[in-house]
Design a protein around this motif. Structure first.
Motif, short mmCIF file in Angstrom:
data_model
loop_
_atom_site.label_atom_id
_atom_site.label_comp_id
_atom_site.label_asym_id
_atom_site.label_seq_id
_atom_site.Cartn_x
_atom_site.Cartn_y
_atom_site.Cartn_z
N GLY A 767 0.94 -1.17 0.07
CA GLY A 767 0.01 -0.04 -0.01
C GLY A 767 0.81 1.39 0.01
N SER A 768 2.14 1.00 0.43
CA SER A 768 2.93 2.20 0.26
C SER A 768 3.23 2.63 -1.30
N GLN A 769 3.39 3.72 -1.72
CA GLN A 769 3.33 4.29 -3.18
C GLN A 769 3.93 5.33 -3.50
N PRO A 777 -0.02 6.13 -9.87
CA PRO A 777 0.64 5.75 -8.59
C PRO A 777 1.63 4.21 -8.86
N VAL A 779 2.44 1.24 -6.59
CA VAL A 779 2.15 0.82 -5.45
C VAL A 779 3.06 -0.57 -5.18
N LYS A 781 3.31 -3.80 -3.70
CA LYS A 781 2.29 -5.00 -3.49
C LYS A 781 2.92 -6.00 -2.48
#
Length: 795
Positions: A767-769, A777, A779, A781
């Protein structure tokens, strides 16, 4: 472009906003009473937190990855207590983290440092009460805290029968981790002996405990707990640990809360209730009755006996004088106490009433205090068992039934010493009993309507283990558990007779030691599905984390060259030679169940013959088996199986974010510098980072933007939020400036102080991106992790 970047900045900063309720008043910081700060503690860590009130609904405690839910105990004052088993954790400085939570979700934490200085001990696996479902035992023995070199510690172990006959032996130096094969002579119970010696053959440790052996067969493992199961229902398991504490395993995860700490007494009787649990604990002179609900343990009564019984939401227990007995309503807290000298026998009913025998009569005492006569002139009646208005009871070796104001005899041949729920049972209109006739033992099943059904039993002694709402009868005999029903010609073997059997809805479960099993299949007159001769299970596709399994279809009814019918064939017309028996009533194969290492991995429909097993580890061998089940619930035997070894893992493509360490060796008290980087970046204008770490080992001191991304408050802004080992960071470039780019671009610098020695992990969460100038974005995964070892030296 500027509008896109402004919206992107707002969106990223919104990710830092806390959820509703975060700014509400948090509960008071927990006041830890035990252990004292900076004291020496052994492996069983007793925890006590003074009750701070203010609406605290939950209290948990943890050391590293070991956690427990504390229980609120109230006497003259209230406190939260529990115990953590720290065996296997390295000795030295440790930190106890206590977390309080209120009804609104507000939390507060307290940290209590201590020194783990354990007495010498030996960690042995399997632990007492473990159920072995395979053909091997993984013997693991590790001595701790002995001031000897590993080469000076000799370990000898042995698996034995209960009679002391040796089945397998093993030995080693220092520690052991061996797979021990079980011989065919291994029975349902094993004794596990482990001795540790020094170089002079002095015994340093000696352990002997019991294991259970329950091969898969008709049982499907549903769950395991770190202790012996005491009671269970559809969503909860109450179990006793090696230390004697009662804990509760609930669906939904989280630390298992303490229901009853052993330091309050030995829980001789314990049962789940709709509201929580009930416990009768024996003390030095008398017993005490407790109830537990929503994390609170309440002392209801002191001076009780040790005998208890629970049904529905009611508990029936003896008072300490040996004469009076009490029915306690766990939903209202109301208690009704009776003079037990006026009746010979009493049984608790589902509604909290009592069925009892007094002065040659059977009567019901209703919860409202009224008395309903059931039968008169029954003499020395005993062994009451009720199903609605129908009541069974015994008189000598006669089994009688009282219903509708009349008493009738069912048999005069009860086995000697017959007891209710063991020699006879009644449920949902069905009645079952055991009967001796012509020198043999048989089971009799009376349906709600129609003629009785009987079966000769292949053993001389038996007892009823359970009666289902459909007439399925479970029996214990000759060391085995058997299943029989109204359509079956004879009982079929299910498993060993060890453990407790219980019907939960329309499914039967069995608890044995540390394991809860589902009993697969149902009774019936027809054989279960059959596999074709030479039926094989294959794996046409195998990857590093998945495998595709394929098998030949099974058939219902008796298999054979002429009678074999595949599951994908349809029943024919009356002129065809396809019979209802082949299809199990015309319904065929309902599903296939696929097992991985004895545990259910998934199901497919009866017309499918392929299954994709996912979530596998690379370069690992698994044992798969497939089982067929027909629409009547009957299961196949002799199921095909296959060993599959997954492929070696090939690294995936590079992720958009990475976590690197900027400092060298890290000691306790020193500073650790980490950096979040983008391996490949082009026209980068923003990032969002979700980080997790161990707050007992590291403390976040500062965070700053890397100059390669931007200068804070000049051409970029950094947002921060976090607590309790979780942190969120957002970086956004401002104004009309070019986006950042390049290889291995630095984004964020983080500085931590190391709090205690040992290994800790930092985790960039999925969710970090990253975002470019158009708001597109990249992202993360898969999680990106970094392990850091802290030494014991330093300032």
């Amino acid at each position: 472009m500027a509008t896109n970047r402004w919206m992107m900045a707002c969106g990223l900063l919104m990710l830092l906003l806390p959820p509703s309720g975060v700014y509400a008043d948090a509960p008071p910081i927990p006041d830890v009473a035990a252990p004292y700060a900076d004291t020496r503690q052994d492996t069983l860590l007793d925890i006590e937190v003074r009750d701070g009130g203010a609406g605290v609904t939950r209290m948990t405690a943890s050391v590293g990855d070991r956690g427990v839910g504390l229980v609120r105990v109230c006497g003259q004052a209230c406190s939260w207590v529990g115990r953590l088993d720290l065996r296997g954790i390295a000795k030295g400085p440790q930190t106890l983290l206590v977390k309080a939570e209120d009804a609104s979700g507000g939390t507060s934490e307290a940290a209590q440092p201590f020194f783990l200085v354990p007495q010498p001990y030996v960690l042995v696996s399997p632990t007492p009460g473990t159920s072995i479902t395979g053909e091997t035992v993984q013997a693991q023995v590790t001595p701790y805290s002995y001031n000897l070199e590993p080469s000076d510690l000799a370990i000898e172990g042995e698996l034995l029968t209960p009679e002391g006959e040796s089945l397998a032996a093993f030995s080693g130096q220092g520690s052991i981790d061996k797979s021990i094969g079980l011989p065919p002579s291994a029975g349902a119970e094993l004794h596990y002996r482990v001795n540790v010696y020094d170089a002079a053959r002095n015994v340093l440790s000696e352990q002997l405990h019991r294991l259970y052996r329950e091969p898969a067969g008709a049982l499907e493992e549903k769950g395991r707990v770190p202790g012996e199961i005491v009671d269970y229902d559809e969503s909860r398991i109450l179990y006793r640990t090696e230390a004697g504490d009662l804990l509760l395993r609930q669906e939904g995860g989280g630390p298992d809360p303490v229901v009853f700490p052993a330091r309050l007494g030995w829980p001789g009787f314990a049962a789940l209730t709709p509201q929580g649990a009930a416990v009768l604990a024996s003390g030095f002179e008398s017993g005490s009755f407790y109830t537990w609900s929503e994390g609170k343990l309440s002392l209801v009564r002191e001076g009780t006996g040790e005998r208890g019984e629970a049904r529905g939401g009611y508990v029936f227990y003896d008072e300490g004088d040996g004469v009076h007995r009490t029915v306690f309503d766990t939903s209202t807290g109301l208690a009704r106490t009776f003079d037990g000298s006026i009746y010979r026998e009493a049984a608790l009913e589902e509604d909290g009433g009592l069925l009892y025998v007094s002065s040659g009569s059977i009567a019901r005492l209703r919860p409202d205090g009224t008395v309903q006569p059931v039968a008169d002139g029954v003499g020395e009646a005993s062994g009451l068992a009720a199903d609605g208005e129908k009541v069974l009871f015994a008189s000598d070796r006669r089994l009688l039934q009282a219903a509708g104001g009349t008493v009738s005899e069912l048999t005069a041949g009860l086995p000697g010493g017959a007891a209710a729920h063991r020699a006879y049972e009644t449920r949902s209109g069905w009645t079952a009993y055991l009967e001796e006739a012509a020198g043999s033992l048989r089971a009799v099943l009376l349906p709600p309507e129609g003629a009785p059904v009987t079966a000769e039993l292949p053993f001389a002694q038996a007892e009823i283990a359970g009666l289902g709402t459909d007439g399925t009868l479970y029996l214990r005999g000759n060391g085995r558990l058997w299943r029989w029903g109204p359509e079956a010609e004879a009982p079929r073997e299910v498993s060993s007779d060890r453990g407790t059997l219980k019907a939960l809805g329309d499914q039967w479960h069995k608890a044995l030691g540390d394991t809860l099993f589902l009993v697969r299949g149902t009774a019936g007159g027809l054989a279960g599905p059959q596999w074709p001769a030479g039926g094989a299970l294959s794996a046409p596709e195998i990857g590093h984390d998945a495998a595709v399994l394929q098998w030949q279809p099974a058939a219902t009814g008796p298999a054979g060259p002429q009678g074999y019918t595949r599951a994908d064939e349809q029943p024919g017309s009356a002129g065809d030679r396809v019979t209802a028996a082949v299809y199990g009533g015309g319904r065929g194969i309902a599903e296939y169940r696929i097992y991985r290492d004895g545990v259910l991995a998934g199901t497919v429909g009866g017309r499918e013959n392929r299954f994709r097993a996912e979530g596998l580890k690379p370069a690992t061998t698994y044992r798969f088996a497939v089982e067929a089940r027909d629409a009547a619930g009957r299961v196949s035997t002799g199921n095909p199986s296959l060993s599959v070894t997954t492929a070696v893992y090939a690294p995936p493509q590079e992720q958009p974010l990475s976590l690197v360490r900027r400092t060298g060796a890290v000691a306790k008290g020193s500073v650790l510098e980490l950096q979040v980087r983008a391996p490949q970046a082009e026209s980068l204008y923003g990032f969002f980072v979700k980080l997790k770490y161990d707050p007992s080992r590291f403390k976040l001191m500062s965070s700053s933007l890397d100059s390669a991304f931007g200068k804070e408050s000049a051409d970029a802004v950094l947002g921060r939020r976090g607590s309790g080992g979780s942190a969120l960071f957002t970086g956004v470039k401002l104004g009309r400036v070019p986006g950042a780019g390049g290889e291995d671009l630095g984004l964020l610098t983080l500085k931590f102080v190391a709090l205690q020695p040992g290994e800790g992990q930092f985790l960039l969460q999925p969710g970090s991106q990253l975002m470019d100038g158009s708001g597109r974005p990249q992202v993360l995964k898969e999680p990106a992790s970094l392990n850091v070892t802290v030494s014991g030296g330093g300032a």
